[in-house]
Design a protein around this motif. Structure first.
Motif, PDB file in Angstrom:
ATOM      1  N   PRO A 161       8.172   6.545 -16.035  1.00 50.61           N
ATOM      2  CA  PRO A 161       9.391   5.924 -15.498  1.00 50.61           C
ATOM      3  C   PRO A 161       9.455   5.898 -13.975  1.00 50.61           C
ATOM      4  CG  PRO A 161       9.922   7.341 -17.342  1.00 50.61           C
ATOM      5  CD  PRO A 161       8.473   7.579 -17.043  1.00 50.61           C
ATOM      6  N   SER A 162       8.791   6.852 -13.313  1.00 52.93           N
ATOM      7  CA  SER A 162       8.817   6.850 -11.851  1.00 52.93           C
ATOM      8  C   SER A 162       8.111   5.629 -11.255  1.00 52.93           C
ATOM      9  CB  SER A 162       8.181   8.128 -11.308  1.00 52.93           C
ATOM     10  OG  SER A 162       6.812   8.221 -11.702  1.00 52.93           O
ATOM     11  N   PHE A 163       7.365   4.911 -12.082  1.00 44.68           N
ATOM     12  CA  PHE A 163       6.721   3.672 -11.608  1.00 44.68           C
ATOM     13  C   PHE A 163       7.770   2.647 -11.166  1.00 44.68           C
ATOM     14  CE2 PHE A 163       4.568  -0.407 -11.958  1.00 44.68           C
ATOM     15  CZ  PHE A 163       3.323  -0.138 -11.383  1.00 44.68           C
ATOM     16  N   ALA A 164       9.032   2.872 -11.570  1.00 43.48           N
ATOM     17  CA  ALA A 164      10.114   1.963 -11.177  1.00 43.48           C
ATOM     18  C   ALA A 164      10.280   1.889  -9.662  1.00 43.48           C
ATOM     19  CB  ALA A 164      11.420   2.393 -11.831  1.00 43.48           C
ATOM     20  N   ILE A 165       9.662   2.824  -8.933  1.00 42.65           N
ATOM     21  CA  ILE A 165       9.725   2.775  -7.470  1.00 42.65           C
ATOM     22  C   ILE A 165       9.193   1.444  -6.942  1.00 42.65           C
ATOM     23  CG2 ILE A 165       8.788   3.840  -5.366  1.00 42.65           C
ATOM     24  CD1 ILE A 165       8.721   6.485  -6.881  1.00 42.65           C
ATOM     25  N   LEU A 217       3.737  -5.900 -14.955  1.00 38.85           N
ATOM     26  CA  LEU A 217       3.293  -4.673 -14.296  1.00 38.85           C
ATOM     27  C   LEU A 217       4.409  -3.623 -14.282  1.00 38.85           C
ATOM     28  CD1 LEU A 217       1.305  -6.226 -11.317  1.00 38.85           C
ATOM     29  CD2 LEU A 217       0.345  -4.909 -13.223  1.00 38.85           C
ATOM     30  N   VAL A 218       5.635  -4.053 -13.996  1.00 34.47           N
ATOM     31  CA  VAL A 218       6.757  -3.109 -13.980  1.00 34.47           C
ATOM     32  C   VAL A 218       6.979  -2.529 -15.373  1.00 34.47           C
ATOM     33  CG1 VAL A 218       9.263  -2.923 -13.710  1.00 34.47           C
ATOM     34  CG2 VAL A 218       7.911  -4.116 -11.986  1.00 34.47           C
ATOM     35  N   GLY A 219       6.959  -3.398 -16.398  1.00 29.41           N
ATOM     36  CA  GLY A 219       7.181  -2.918 -17.754  1.00 29.41           C
ATOM     37  C   GLY A 219       6.092  -1.969 -18.219  1.00 29.41           C
ATOM     38  N   VAL A 220       4.829  -2.323 -17.978  1.00 32.05           N
ATOM     39  CA  VAL A 220       3.716  -1.476 -18.396  1.00 32.05           C
ATOM     40  C   VAL A 220       3.722  -0.155 -17.627  1.00 32.05           C
ATOM     41  CG1 VAL A 220       1.194  -1.280 -18.427  1.00 32.05           C
ATOM     42  CG2 VAL A 220       2.292  -3.425 -19.128  1.00 32.05           C
ATOM     43  N   GLY A 221       3.924  -0.228 -16.312  1.00 31.53           N
ATOM     44  CA  GLY A 221       3.935   0.993 -15.502  1.00 31.53           C
ATOM     45  C   GLY A 221       5.054   1.935 -15.918  1.00 31.53           C
ATOM     46  N   ALA A 222       6.269   1.372 -16.163  1.00 37.35           N
ATOM     47  CA  ALA A 222       7.387   2.221 -16.589  1.00 37.35           C
ATOM     48  C   ALA A 222       7.142   2.795 -17.970  1.00 37.35           C
ATOM     49  CB  ALA A 222       8.683   1.403 -16.572  1.00 37.35           C
ATOM     50  N   ALA A 223       6.402   2.078 -18.809  1.00 37.18           N
ATOM     51  CA  ALA A 223       6.085   2.604 -20.135  1.00 37.18           C
ATOM     52  C   ALA A 223       5.204   3.836 -20.022  1.00 37.18           C
ATOM     53  CB  ALA A 223       5.404   1.528 -20.985  1.00 37.18           C
ATOM     54  N   PHE A 224       4.288   3.833 -19.023  1.00 34.66           N
ATOM     55  CA  PHE A 224       3.450   5.021 -18.810  1.00 34.66           C
ATOM     56  C   PHE A 224       4.224   6.137 -18.113  1.00 34.66           C
ATOM     57  CE2 PHE A 224      -0.142   1.936 -19.078  1.00 34.66           C
ATOM     58  CZ  PHE A 224      -0.794   2.532 -20.147  1.00 34.66           C
ATOM     59  N   ASN A 273      -1.084   9.055 -19.702  1.00 37.22           N
ATOM     60  CA  ASN A 273      -0.014   8.395 -18.937  1.00 37.22           C
ATOM     61  C   ASN A 273      -0.354   8.329 -17.446  1.00 37.22           C
ATOM     62  OD1 ASN A 273       1.513   7.937 -21.191  1.00 37.22           O
ATOM     63  ND2 ASN A 273       2.824   9.737 -20.923  1.00 37.22           N
ATOM     64  N   ASP A 274      -0.943   9.421 -16.944  1.00 33.64           N
ATOM     65  CA  ASP A 274      -1.316   9.407 -15.521  1.00 33.64           C
ATOM     66  C   ASP A 274      -2.376   8.341 -15.248  1.00 33.64           C
ATOM     67  OD1 ASP A 274       0.380  11.585 -14.872  1.00 33.64           O
ATOM     68  OD2 ASP A 274      -1.089  12.953 -15.744  1.00 33.64           O
ATOM     69  N   TRP A 275      -3.418   8.324 -16.116  1.00 30.11           N
ATOM     70  CA  TRP A 275      -4.458   7.309 -15.928  1.00 30.11           C
ATOM     71  C   TRP A 275      -3.878   5.892 -16.088  1.00 30.11           C
ATOM     72  CZ3 TRP A 275      -8.865   8.500 -13.775  1.00 30.11           C
ATOM     73  CH2 TRP A 275      -9.344   9.821 -13.852  1.00 30.11           C
ATOM     74  N   GLY A 276      -2.915   5.752 -16.990  1.00 33.44           N
ATOM     75  CA  GLY A 276      -2.287   4.435 -17.169  1.00 33.44           C
ATOM     76  C   GLY A 276      -1.530   3.992 -15.931  1.00 33.44           C
ATOM     77  N   ILE A 302       0.840  -1.210   0.000  1.00 33.64           N
ATOM     78  CA  ILE A 302       0.000   0.000   0.000  1.00 33.64           C
ATOM     79  C   ILE A 302       0.870   1.253   0.000  1.00 33.64           C
ATOM     80  CG2 ILE A 302      -1.679   1.303   1.344  1.00 33.64           C
ATOM     81  CD1 ILE A 302      -2.801  -1.376   2.303  1.00 33.64           C
ATOM     82  N   ALA A 303       1.970   1.225   0.751  1.00 32.66           N
ATOM     83  CA  ALA A 303       2.856   2.389   0.815  1.00 32.66           C
ATOM     84  C   ALA A 303       3.490   2.670  -0.536  1.00 32.66           C
ATOM     85  CB  ALA A 303       3.930   2.161   1.876  1.00 32.66           C
ATOM     86  N   VAL A 304       3.972   1.617  -1.219  1.00 32.32           N
ATOM     87  CA  VAL A 304       4.588   1.806  -2.528  1.00 32.32           C
ATOM     88  C   VAL A 304       3.573   2.342  -3.532  1.00 32.32           C
ATOM     89  CG1 VAL A 304       5.575   0.572  -4.507  1.00 32.32           C
ATOM     90  CG2 VAL A 304       6.426   0.121  -2.208  1.00 32.32           C
ATOM     91  N   ALA A 305       2.372   1.782  -3.509  1.00 37.32           N
ATOM     92  CA  ALA A 305       1.328   2.259  -4.423  1.00 37.32           C
ATOM     93  C   ALA A 305       0.982   3.718  -4.141  1.00 37.32           C
ATOM     94  CB  ALA A 305       0.086   1.376  -4.284  1.00 37.32           C
ATOM     95  N   SER A 306       0.936   4.080  -2.875  1.00 38.67           N
ATOM     96  CA  SER A 306       0.619   5.466  -2.517  1.00 38.67           C
ATOM     97  C   SER A 306       1.699   6.423  -2.997  1.00 38.67           C
ATOM     98  CB  SER A 306       0.457   5.585  -0.997  1.00 38.67           C
ATOM     99  OG  SER A 306      -0.591   4.744  -0.536  1.00 38.67           O
ATOM    100  N   VAL A 307       2.966   6.025  -2.878  1.00 38.46           N
ATOM    101  CA  VAL A 307       4.068   6.878  -3.339  1.00 38.46           C
ATOM    102  C   VAL A 307       3.995   7.082  -4.846  1.00 38.46           C
ATOM    103  CG1 VAL A 307       6.568   7.030  -3.603  1.00 38.46           C
ATOM    104  CG2 VAL A 307       5.588   6.319  -1.418  1.00 38.46           C
ATOM    105  N   ILE A 308       3.692   6.010  -5.588  1.00 31.60           N
ATOM    106  CA  ILE A 308       3.602   6.124  -7.053  1.00 31.60           C
ATOM    107  C   ILE A 308       2.490   7.092  -7.443  1.00 31.60           C
ATOM    108  CG2 ILE A 308       3.038   4.853  -9.149  1.00 31.60           C
ATOM    109  CD1 ILE A 308       4.369   2.392  -7.872  1.00 31.60           C
TER     110      ILE A 308
END
Length: 399
Positions: free
Chosen positions: A82-86, A73-80, A32-35, A12-18
């Motif tokens: 890059p900060s999703f790499a958190i 999930l990591v690949g798709v999130g980073a495609a939207f 990109n934000d919605w993605g 939950i903490a990681v998702a909240s930070v993203i």
């Protein structure tokens, strides 16, 4: 770390930070934000619906599913974004925790690192290749190095724990051996003391009574006859006490280290026959007994023969040790008057002692009349691995 609550908090903490990172951009929010938000939601749904329940499973199939899903999930999130790499700060430790082996963990780490680099390329195009490779190499390499280090520490701790358990077990066995040795030494000391003091004094008393009776034989009169009767009674009582003392010495005799149960029973039977005149046969065909169980059966045989001497009035007795239906059974039988109403604890300590000894090792105890008269005493000790062995002729037969 298998506490699911802490993993829940971390997810939950990681998702909240993203989500918070994307909210820093001023609205309006774009695709990109919605993605990113959708991918974050998918991450939480997958974690709570599937990945969370696989903590501690250490099985390859669930681990592969979790690894592929996280990589996607990591690949798709980073495609939207890059900060999703958190999310890697959660994904990599989770992969190491659920991996059934080091090899599978490393492969999963490389898969996620590749997915991250692919996401960078999708987001930045060809300009993101270098950045994606560097980011993936740093995060993946750090995860592998840290995971191997922690795994090595965990393996070392498990080995130390195993060695500590073995050490504690060895210490317990050593303490038991010291305790048994102390008990054996004390029994031997008591046997020597009784033999050298009480038994010798009673022997002297018998001799004095015999000499006094001989001197009174030539004396006439009612007083002399009464004195002779008293002296005869004294001699009889002294002989009975001497027999009791000798029996006590025999019952206290320790088991010699390294001696088998059959040898110990043979010596016991020989001593008993020498002291009482009762013929004893011994048959010991069960092997593989522990030291503790051998002592229980030997002491039970000693108590059983003591009861034969005191109460049976028998001419013959038999001691057998055999494997019967998963038990090692000691039987002491005689051709005497039978047990009557004898029961553990009703007269003296002998039968109660046998019952208590057998109960301490999960065994059974019974005393009953024999089919052809006399008494049969049985002591059974559960031993699934004790099997019959060829009987040693030196340990069987009349002793």
């Amino acid at each position: 770390m298998l506490n699911r609550r802490w993993w829940d908090v971390a997810a939950i903490a990681v998702a909240s930070v993203i989500v918070a990172f994307t909210l820093f951009d001023p609205p309006p929010y774009g695709p990109n934000d919605w993605g990113v938000w959708a991918t974050t939601a998918a991450f939480l749904v997958f974690y709570f619906a599937y990945a969370r329940t696989r903590l501690g499973a250490d099985r390859l199939a669930p681990h592969i599913v979790v690894s592929i899903a996280f990589a996607v999930l990591v690949g798709v999130g980073a495609a939207f974004e890059p900060s999703f790499a958190i999310v890697q700060v959660f994904v990599y430790p989770f992969i190491w925790t659920t991996a059934p082996s080091i090899r599978s963990a490393i492969v999963s780490n490389l898969l996620i690192a590749t997915a991250l680099a692919s996401g960078y390329v999708v987001h930045f195009g060809s300009a993101g290749i270098i950045a994606g490779l560097i980011s993936a190499a740093i995060s993946g390499g750090f995860s592998i190095a840290l995971g191997l280090w922690i795994t090595r520490i965990a393996s070392y701790g498990e080995e130390r724990g195993r060695l500590l358990d073995e050490l504690q077990s060895a210490q317990g066995q050593l303490a038991a051996m010291h305790r048994d040795a102390g008990v054996t030494d004390e029994r031997a000391r008591l046997a020597r003391e009784i033999h050298d003091t009480i038994a010798q004094s009673l022997t002297g008393l018998v001799m004095v009574a015999q000499r006094t009776g001989t001197r009174l034989e030539g004396v006439a009169g009612e007083a002399a006859a009464s004195a002779r009767a008293d002296v005869e009674l004294m001699e009889q009582m002294a002989r009975e006490a001497l027999t009791e003392a000798r029996g006590l010495v025999a019952s206290l005799a320790p088991v010699e280290p390294g001696a088998g149960l059959g040898d110990a029973l043979a010596r016991l039977a020989a001593s008993f026959e020498r002291e009482t005149g009762v013929v004893v046969t011994v048959s010991a065909s069960a092997t593989g007994l522990s030291r503790e169980h051998e002592v229980v059966l030997l002491r039970s045989a000693q108590e059983g023969l003591a009861n034969v001497r005191k109460h049976a009035g028998a001419r013959h007795s038999a001691v057998t040790v055999e494997s019967v239906d998963g038990e090692v059974v000691l039987t002491v039988s005689d051709d005497g008057v039978g047990p009557g109403a004898a029961a553990p604890g009703t007269s003296g300590f002998g039968l109660a002692g046998i019952r208590d000894r057998s109960a301490l090792v999960g065994g059974s105890f019974a005393i009953e009349a024999g089919d052809d008269g006399g008494t049969v005493l049985r002591v059974g000790i559960p031993r699934a691995d004790a099997g019959p062995a060829p009987t040693d002729p030196a340990q069987e037969g009349r002793t």
